[in-house]
Design a protein around this motif. Structure first.
Motif, mmCIF file in Angstrom:
data_model
loop_
_atom_site.group_PDB
_atom_site.id
_atom_site.type_symbol
_atom_site.label_atom_id
_atom_site.label_comp_id
_atom_site.label_asym_id
_atom_site.label_seq_id
_atom_site.Cartn_x
_atom_site.Cartn_y
_atom_site.Cartn_z
ATOM 1 N N GLU A 1 51.700 16.221 3.746
ATOM 2 C CA GLU A 1 50.702 16.005 2.691
ATOM 3 C C GLU A 1 51.356 15.810 1.333
ATOM 4 O O GLU A 1 50.876 15.024 0.525
ATOM 5 N N GLY A 2 52.449 16.515 1.091
ATOM 6 C CA GLY A 2 53.166 16.368 -0.167
ATOM 7 C C GLY A 2 53.706 14.962 -0.372
ATOM 8 O O GLY A 2 53.884 14.515 -1.506
ATOM 9 N N ARG A 3 53.939 14.247 0.733
ATOM 10 C CA ARG A 3 54.401 12.860 0.653
ATOM 11 C C ARG A 3 53.236 11.875 0.678
ATOM 12 O O ARG A 3 53.438 10.680 0.763
ATOM 13 N N GLY A 4 52.004 12.396 0.619
ATOM 14 C CA GLY A 4 50.827 11.532 0.602
ATOM 15 C C GLY A 4 50.204 11.305 1.956
ATOM 16 O O GLY A 4 49.277 10.507 2.091
ATOM 17 N N GLY A 5 50.693 11.994 2.982
ATOM 18 C CA GLY A 5 50.146 11.854 4.325
ATOM 19 C C GLY A 5 48.814 12.571 4.471
ATOM 20 O O GLY A 5 48.492 13.484 3.722
ATOM 21 N N LEU B 1 58.164 12.145 13.764
ATOM 22 C CA LEU B 1 57.185 11.055 13.855
ATOM 23 C C LEU B 1 56.533 10.735 12.509
ATOM 24 O O LEU B 1 55.877 9.715 12.363
ATOM 25 N N LEU B 2 56.703 11.619 11.549
ATOM 26 C CA LEU B 2 56.024 11.492 10.264
ATOM 27 C C LEU B 2 56.867 10.646 9.308
ATOM 28 O O LEU B 2 57.557 11.156 8.442
ATOM 29 N N THR B 3 56.746 9.319 9.473
ATOM 30 C CA THR B 3 57.594 8.412 8.704
ATOM 31 C C THR B 3 56.837 7.543 7.711
ATOM 32 O O THR B 3 57.418 7.098 6.736
ATOM 33 N N ASP B 4 55.560 7.272 7.951
ATOM 34 C CA ASP B 4 54.835 6.317 7.103
ATOM 35 C C ASP B 4 53.484 6.893 6.659
ATOM 36 O O ASP B 4 52.467 6.653 7.303
ATOM 37 N N PRO B 5 53.457 7.636 5.546
ATOM 38 C CA PRO B 5 52.203 8.269 5.120
ATOM 39 C C PRO B 5 51.098 7.281 4.730
ATOM 40 O O PRO B 5 49.938 7.665 4.676
ATOM 41 N N LEU B 6 51.429 6.035 4.491
ATOM 42 C CA LEU B 6 50.398 5.058 4.123
ATOM 43 C C LEU B 6 49.714 4.440 5.331
ATOM 44 O O LEU B 6 48.646 3.852 5.196
ATOM 45 N N ARG B 7 50.306 4.555 6.504
ATOM 46 C CA ARG B 7 49.758 3.909 7.703
ATOM 47 C C ARG B 7 49.452 4.870 8.844
ATOM 48 O O ARG B 7 48.955 4.461 9.883
ATOM 49 N N CYS B 8 49.780 6.148 8.670
ATOM 50 C CA CYS B 8 49.662 7.104 9.763
ATOM 51 C C CYS B 8 48.992 8.387 9.275
ATOM 52 O O CYS B 8 49.152 8.776 8.124
ATOM 53 N N ALA B 9 48.251 9.033 10.175
ATOM 54 C CA ALA B 9 47.634 10.332 9.896
ATOM 55 C C ALA B 9 47.963 11.267 11.061
ATOM 56 O O ALA B 9 48.404 10.827 12.115
ATOM 57 N N VAL B 10 47.726 12.543 10.851
ATOM 58 C CA VAL B 10 47.951 13.559 11.884
ATOM 59 C C VAL B 10 46.624 14.247 12.160
ATOM 60 O O VAL B 10 45.894 14.598 11.227
ATOM 61 N N LEU B 11 46.336 14.452 13.440
ATOM 62 C CA LEU B 11 45.144 15.186 13.851
ATOM 63 C C LEU B 11 45.593 16.488 14.497
ATOM 64 O O LEU B 11 46.443 16.484 15.381
ATOM 65 N N ILE B 12 45.031 17.590 14.037
ATOM 66 C CA ILE B 12 45.246 18.871 14.708
ATOM 67 C C ILE B 12 43.886 19.411 15.109
ATOM 68 O O ILE B 12 42.868 19.069 14.502
ATOM 69 N N SER B 13 43.868 20.226 16.139
ATOM 70 C CA SER B 13 42.624 20.805 16.625
ATOM 71 C C SER B 13 42.862 22.266 16.966
ATOM 72 O O SER B 13 43.872 22.601 17.579
ATOM 73 N N THR B 14 41.946 23.095 16.556
ATOM 74 C CA THR B 14 42.078 24.534 16.800
ATOM 75 C C THR B 14 41.547 24.883 18.190
ATOM 76 O O THR B 14 40.662 25.714 18.341
ATOM 77 N N THR B 15 42.108 24.237 19.220
ATOM 78 C CA THR B 15 41.691 24.461 20.592
ATOM 79 C C THR B 15 41.810 25.942 20.944
ATOM 80 O O THR B 15 42.842 26.567 20.687
ATOM 81 N N PHE B 16 40.757 26.480 21.517
ATOM 82 C CA PHE B 16 40.683 27.894 21.897
ATOM 83 C C PHE B 16 40.943 28.821 20.717
ATOM 84 O O PHE B 16 41.400 29.946 20.898
#
Length: 145
Positions: free
Chosen positions: A121-125, A90-105
């Motif tokens: 992140e290395g690709r600018g994401g 899913l990580l195709t467009d670092p200029l238009r997309c971000a990723v959210l992670i959550s440390t649930t539990f």
């Protein structure tokens, strides 16, 4: 819009003594307020989509939706974090997309997920790490974000 307005804040003069506040940090009253500020910054950068783990409280993505950022849910692994094999394609467009992670539990990204996030992140994401549910002291661990 103010998120988390139902919380009582410490008087300004008490906050620096009660909390270790790094220089340049901004104190907020809740995780939702912090996510609201992040969502505003992402929208200003042109981010229009955020990939979020499929097991996440809807209030965590609401600030992004209010900024016009579309949420794309990704399947999670047994740790309730994005499954690396499902996230990576899913990580195709670092200029238009971000990723959210959550440390649930208190779940912490396994090496496989950390590698996917570091490559992104290395690709600018952008990786947004919601550490609201992290055990105390876990925020000092090295998490790409």
């Amino acid at each position: 819009m103010i998120f988390g307005g139902e919380f009582t804040s410490l008087p300004h003069r008490c906050a620096p003594r009660a909390l270790p506040v790094p220089p340049g940090a901004m104190l907020v009253q809740s995780g939702r307020q912090a996510l609201g500020l992040i969502a505003q910054a992402l929208a200003a950068r042109g981010i229009r989509r955020i990939i979020a783990p499929g097991f996440l409280c809807a209030t965590a993505v609401e600030p992004f939706q209010l900024e016009g950022i579309r949420v794309h849910w990704v399947q999670v692994g047994p740790d309730l974090l994005p499954a690396p094999a499902r996230l990576a394609p899913l990580l195709t467009d670092p200029l238009r997309c971000a990723v959210l992670i959550s440390t649930t539990f208190g779940a912490w990204p396994a090496p496989e997920l950390r590698a996917v996030l570091a490559e992104w992140e290395g690709r600018g994401g952008v990786v947004v790490a919601d550490l609201t549910h992290a055990p105390f002291g876990a925020a000092t661990q090295d998490v790409p974000a």
